[in-house]
Scaffold this motif. Structure first.
Motif, PDB file in Angstrom:
ATOM      1  N   LEU A 108      37.141  42.925  47.135  1.00  0.00           N
ATOM      2  CA  LEU A 108      37.349  41.511  47.477  1.00  0.00           C
ATOM      3  C   LEU A 108      36.684  40.612  46.444  1.00  0.00           C
ATOM      4  CD1 LEU A 108      36.712  41.627  51.337  1.00  0.00           C
ATOM      5  CD2 LEU A 108      38.901  41.675  50.132  1.00  0.00           C
ATOM      6  N   SER A 127      46.084  32.608  47.204  1.00  0.00           N
ATOM      7  CA  SER A 127      45.366  32.438  48.475  1.00  0.00           C
ATOM      8  C   SER A 127      44.161  31.513  48.345  1.00  0.00           C
ATOM      9  CB  SER A 127      44.922  33.803  49.030  1.00  0.00           C
ATOM     10  OG  SER A 127      43.858  34.334  48.269  1.00  0.00           O
ATOM     11  N   LEU A 128      43.610  31.378  47.142  1.00  0.00           N
ATOM     12  CA  LEU A 128      42.481  30.462  46.957  1.00  0.00           C
ATOM     13  C   LEU A 128      42.958  29.029  46.759  1.00  0.00           C
ATOM     14  CD1 LEU A 128      40.211  32.527  44.512  1.00  0.00           C
ATOM     15  CD2 LEU A 128      40.167  32.505  47.007  1.00  0.00           C
ATOM     16  N   ALA A 129      44.268  28.839  46.570  1.00  0.00           N
ATOM     17  CA  ALA A 129      44.807  27.520  46.195  1.00  0.00           C
ATOM     18  C   ALA A 129      43.996  26.968  45.021  1.00  0.00           C
ATOM     19  CB  ALA A 129      44.818  26.557  47.381  1.00  0.00           C
ATOM     20  N   ARG A 168      39.376  25.231  51.176  1.00  0.00           N
ATOM     21  CA  ARG A 168      40.653  25.706  50.642  1.00  0.00           C
ATOM     22  C   ARG A 168      40.696  27.218  50.445  1.00  0.00           C
ATOM     23  NH1 ARG A 168      43.068  23.515  46.321  1.00  0.00           N
ATOM     24  NH2 ARG A 168      42.064  21.545  46.761  1.00  0.00           N
ATOM     25  N   SER A 169      39.538  27.855  50.216  1.00  0.00           N
ATOM     26  CA  SER A 169      39.573  29.244  49.744  1.00  0.00           C
ATOM     27  C   SER A 169      38.901  30.250  50.666  1.00  0.00           C
ATOM     28  CB  SER A 169      38.887  29.343  48.371  1.00  0.00           C
ATOM     29  OG  SER A 169      39.463  28.464  47.446  1.00  0.00           O
ATOM     30  N   MET A 170      38.138  29.785  51.631  1.00  0.00           N
ATOM     31  CA  MET A 170      37.324  30.707  52.419  1.00  0.00           C
ATOM     32  C   MET A 170      37.780  30.746  53.876  1.00  0.00           C
ATOM     33  SD  MET A 170      35.218  32.129  50.383  1.00  0.00           S
ATOM     34  CE  MET A 170      36.029  32.004  48.790  1.00  0.00           C
ATOM     35  N   TYR A 198      37.455  34.554  52.280  1.00  0.00           N
ATOM     36  CA  TYR A 198      38.285  35.104  51.213  1.00  0.00           C
ATOM     37  C   TYR A 198      39.513  35.825  51.760  1.00  0.00           C
ATOM     38  CZ  TYR A 198      38.983  37.359  46.611  1.00  0.00           C
ATOM     39  OH  TYR A 198      39.470  37.783  45.411  1.00  0.00           O
ATOM     40  N   GLN A 199      39.320  36.585  52.837  1.00  0.00           N
ATOM     41  CA  GLN A 199      40.455  37.355  53.386  1.00  0.00           C
ATOM     42  C   GLN A 199      41.339  36.510  54.303  1.00  0.00           C
ATOM     43  OE1 GLN A 199      37.175  37.794  53.833  1.00  0.00           O
ATOM     44  NE2 GLN A 199      36.728  39.880  54.458  1.00  0.00           N
ATOM     45  N   PRO A 236      41.919  32.673  54.152  1.00  0.00           N
ATOM     46  CA  PRO A 236      41.680  31.293  53.707  1.00  0.00           C
ATOM     47  C   PRO A 236      42.365  30.283  54.631  1.00  0.00           C
ATOM     48  CG  PRO A 236      43.313  32.370  52.319  1.00  0.00           C
ATOM     49  CD  PRO A 236      42.742  33.433  53.206  1.00  0.00           C
ATOM     50  N   ARG A 237      41.743  29.125  54.724  1.00  0.00           N
ATOM     51  CA  ARG A 237      42.284  27.978  55.478  1.00  0.00           C
ATOM     52  C   ARG A 237      42.440  28.296  56.963  1.00  0.00           C
ATOM     53  NH1 ARG A 237      44.303  28.146  50.533  1.00  0.00           N
ATOM     54  NH2 ARG A 237      46.403  28.954  50.925  1.00  0.00           N
TER      55      ARG A 237
END
Lengths: 440, 175
Positions: free
Chosen positions: A90, A218-220, B116-118, B120-121, B123-124
């Motif tokens: 990850l 996925s992190l945009a 926006r990103s967390m 990690y698995q 997000p949002r």
């Protein structure tokens, strides 16, 4: 080769120490070769006698089927990217370009470096949209098919991670190939729609000074870019080396900002928002800003400055005996075209001018070559490039004085002590032909 | 250019010139700003686009243990390999110093990346209250705000970050 002054000597002028020859040597001189051989001077050029020739099996039977999509020869299986995260943990993943195993200036798309901060997204191009909004007259979305109908431009451009060559911030020379040191830079022919064309389509509000570019990953992941760059040469690239972008390089569309740090060239781009201020995203505020010596903090360090490195020979190769070799490598600058590359074989004491394989394109790889006759003694090969703005690669001492180095040796290419390294790379070759990375 | 061709050229410019300059391919679909809301999540350093909601360090600590500590480490230190610590280093006097949250020039950067990103698995998936609470917790671990300071759209952009204004810009002419 012994330097000869007699009238019959071949025209290989040594231009710098340890056997560097004039860059014009050996080009289109077949007639002169024949003449030299006839006088006996050719004897020094001759290699050992060849075996008598015979047909091999592949010359005696029909070959295999022609496939719909070609793969490299099975003998080229070793020509691959090296991976930082093969087990898909990850975290981010790097695939590095094997510069020492390829040549020319175009990085084959399959070998173009990739950095993905959250894996490679599997994007359906039919569903992907590019939104342009914010300080514009009319927000709009565009499909890939829409972009294919717009006027497009095709150009060469390198993309380089700001962290490329980062192991060279080490206080002791990190032992690794060109791939480990410099594999986070690659060069492609990109085709796409200029951002300025799309800005015309939505109409810019004069208050727009920045735009954020955001990916569909996925992190945009997002970065802020000056509108000035958007109006200059920024592109939404939709083809890479004639085919659709590779998934690791932004399929189906990416922002291309020629010469600017790689991370700003946002992949999987789905949104441009015109702003009156920079967004100060995570990647611009933290990851891709830098600490300079003396607690000096630097942001918006856009430009990847002039750099070169010798790819042949380099770590991972070994010289198989004294005699003739071609030294070659790549040079590039975010400021424009490469204007000159100098090569040294004696650790920087003397330099000879390399040939540039033209045409040279701005913000793109230029291949340089230098004929060399190795006498079998230890040598140190280096290259140093200049760009059309007049800037040259700093010598290591100059670079370290400005940018510093680590207190302890860097032991892994996954360590990124700092960014925007652009000093000289030196390869030390011993009398056995073994090559190591050295500082000179 | 002859007088005749000059006249023709002037006539053509009068007839088509202004229209040609204004014309664009006109492709793409128009959309209203309201319809962009699901994607329009970036918050700006001056607080533009901060959502409603609030959170405290104490509320954030609970969310953090559950959703963040497995990668970022308890209290923001000793993270997984490949991650840099969020807490600890306060002086950036070495070129390879870990860039903790203290490094950031604006607290909005922290809020934005969490939002926006967390995780990690996933997000949002955090609520805006959770994002405010996590921001508050991490800022308090960095001793930038107090243990009981509430973060919301008003207070978070006003947090005084130690490095605010300390960054230099090498290419001002390119902005």
């Amino acid at each position: 080769m012994r330097k000869q002054r007699g009238g019959a000597s071949p025209p290989f002028e040594q231009v710098a120490g340890n056997g560097l020859l004039d860059r014009r040597a050996l080009l289109g001189r077949g007639v002169l070769f024949a003449g030299a051989a006839a006088t006996g001077a050719g004897a020094s050029l001759a290699s050992a006698a060849a075996e008598p020739l015979k047909d091999d099996p592949w010359s005696l039977a029909m070959g295999s089927v022609v496939p719909p999509r070609q793969e490299p020869s099975r003998f080229e299986k070793h020509v691959v990217r090296t991976l930082s995260n093969p087990n898909h943990e990850l975290r981010n993943s790097h695939g590095r370009t094997p510069h020492h195993l390829i040549n020319g200036t175009i990085t084959p798309s399959a070998l173009h470096f990739s950095i993905c901060h959250s894996g490679v997204p599997d994007i359906d191009p039919e569903k992907h949209r590019l939104l342009i909004h914010g300080l514009v007259k009319q927000p709009k979305t565009f499909t890939l098919a829409d972009l294919d109908r717009y006027p497009k431009v095709t150009r060469m451009a390198f993309v380089e991670c700001a962290g490329n060559s980062a192991p060279m911030f080490s206080n002791e020379a990190f032992q690794g190939t060109c791939q480990a040191l410099h594999g986070l830079a690659s060069n492609s022919e990109w085709t796409g729609v200029l951002v300025s064309t799309l800005f015309d389509e939505v109409g810019l509000d004069p208050k727009a000074k920045w735009f954020l570019a955001e990916g569909a990953d996925s992190l945009a992941l997002h970065r802020s870019v000056p509108v000035k760059k958007g109006l200059d040469d920024a592109m939404i690239a939709i083809y890479q080396n004639g085919e659709r972008l590779m998934p690791g390089n932004g399929y189906p569309m990416r922002l291309l900002l020629p010469g600017y740090q790689g991370n700003m060239n946002v992949k999987y781009v789905r949104r441009l928002k015109l702003l009156d201020q920079p967004a100060m995203s995570f990647y611009e505020a933290k990851t891709y800003s830098q600490i300079f010596p003396g607690e000096k903090l630097v942001k918006f360090n856009f430009v990847m400055q002039v750099k070169s490195f010798i790819t042949h020979p380099s770590v991972g190769h070994s010289l198989t005996g004294a005699g003739y070799y071609e030294i070659s490598g790549v040079a590039y600058s975010g400021n424009g075209r490469i204007s000159r590359v100098m090569v040294s074989a004696d650790g920087g004491k003397s330099w000879g001018q390399a040939a540039l394989q033209g045409p040279t394109y701005p913000q793109a790889f230029t291949r340089f070559t230098m004929p060399w006759r190795w006498d079998g003694q230890p040598v140190t090969l280096m290259s140093r490039a200049w760009d059309e703005s007049g800037l040259g690669q700093p010598l290591r001492a100059e670079f370290v004085a400005n940018r510093g180095q680590t207190e302890k040796p860097v032991t892994s290419p996954l360590a990124f002590p700092n960014q925007h390294y652009n000093s000289i790379t030196a390869w030390g070759i011993d009398s056995k032909g073994e090559i190591k990375h050295v500082y000179a | 250019m002859s007088t005749r061709s000059l006249l023709i050229s002037v006539a053509l410019t009068l007839a088509f010139g202004s229209a040609a300059l204004a014309e664009t391919p006109g492709l793409g679909k128009t959309i209203s700003e309201a319809e962009t809301k699901a994607w329009d999540i970036a918050v700006l350093p001056d607080g533009t686009n901060m959502p409603p909601g609030s959170g405290t360090p104490t509320q954030g600590a609970a969310v953090y243990s559950q959703k963040c500590a497995m990668c970022h480490g308890e209290k923001g230190v000793n993270p997984r390999p490949g991650y840099s610590p969020m807490v600890g280093i306060k002086k950036f006097d070495k070129i390879d110093a870990p860039k903790t949250v203290t490094y950031y020039e604006f607290a909005t950067t922290l809020f934005d990346v969490i939002r926006r990103s967390m995780p990690y698995q996933m997000p949002r998936t955090l609520t805006d209250d959770e994002v405010y609470a996590l921001s508050a917790y991490i800022l308090s671990l960095n001793q930038i705000i107090g243990e009981n300071d509430m973060m919301n759209a008003e207070t978070l952009p006003k947090v005084k970050m130690p490095n605010a204004g300390k960054f230099t810009i090498p290419y001002p002419d390119r902005i």
